[in-house]
Design a protein around this motif. Structure first.
Motif, PDB file in Angstrom:
ATOM      1  N   ARG A  35       0.838  -1.206   0.000  1.00  0.00           N
ATOM      2  CA  ARG A  35       0.000   0.000   0.000  1.00  0.00           C
ATOM      3  C   ARG A  35       0.865   1.244   0.000  1.00  0.00           C
ATOM      4  N   ARG A  36       1.940   1.233   0.781  1.00  0.00           N
ATOM      5  CA  ARG A  36       2.845   2.381   0.834  1.00  0.00           C
ATOM      6  C   ARG A  36       3.539   2.611  -0.500  1.00  0.00           C
ATOM      7  N   ARG A  40      -0.583   7.319  -3.351  1.00  0.00           N
ATOM      8  CA  ARG A  40      -1.972   7.762  -3.185  1.00  0.00           C
ATOM      9  C   ARG A  40      -2.968   6.725  -3.655  1.00  0.00           C
ATOM     10  N   GLY A  43      -4.656   3.368  -1.231  1.00  0.00           N
ATOM     11  CA  GLY A  43      -5.828   3.294  -0.370  1.00  0.00           C
ATOM     12  C   GLY A  43      -5.509   3.637   1.073  1.00  0.00           C
ATOM     13  N   ARG A  44      -6.540   3.592   1.876  1.00  0.00           N
ATOM     14  CA  ARG A  44      -6.396   3.929   3.290  1.00  0.00           C
ATOM     15  C   ARG A  44      -5.993   2.700   4.093  1.00  0.00           C
ATOM     16  N   PRO A  45      -5.313   2.932   5.214  1.00  0.00           N
ATOM     17  CA  PRO A  45      -5.004   1.797   6.082  1.00  0.00           C
ATOM     18  C   PRO A  45      -6.284   1.250   6.713  1.00  0.00           C
ATOM     19  N   THR A  46      -6.254  -0.011   7.087  1.00  0.00           N
ATOM     20  CA  THR A  46      -7.424  -0.620   7.699  1.00  0.00           C
ATOM     21  C   THR A  46      -7.605  -0.090   9.109  1.00  0.00           C
TER      22      THR A  46
END
Length: 81
Positions: A35-36, A40, A43-46
């Motif tokens: 994800r990193r 952008r 997505g967002r972290p869980t």
């Protein structure tokens, strides 16, 4: 729902979202890096609440300790000799 890393798959998170359930599940390290790396678009972290997860861990340790007592686990006792 509170679960361990074994339940951190995208499909499981999507299932919980469809059902409208909140969750506290730690994210696996490879998913964090992926994800990193996407920036952008990653997505967002869980959602993860460490304090709530710690309470889950305490309950699980207690249950594991109780499993040592056969009568509690299987709800039966050995018949008298």
């Amino acid at each position: 729902m509170i679960a361990d890393k074994a339940y951190s798959s995208r499909g499981f998170h999507a299932y919980l979202r469809r059902r409208g359930m909140g969750h506290t599940i730690p994210e696996e390290n490879d998913r964090k890096m992926h994800r990193r790396n996407r920036g952008r678009r990653g997505g967002r972290p869980t959602g993860f609440d460490g304090e709530t997860y710690h309470c889950r861990n305490a309950v699980e340790r207690c249950l594991n300790r109780l499993e040592g007592f056969r009568g509690i686990v299987s709800r039966c006792e050995k018949p008298p000799p």
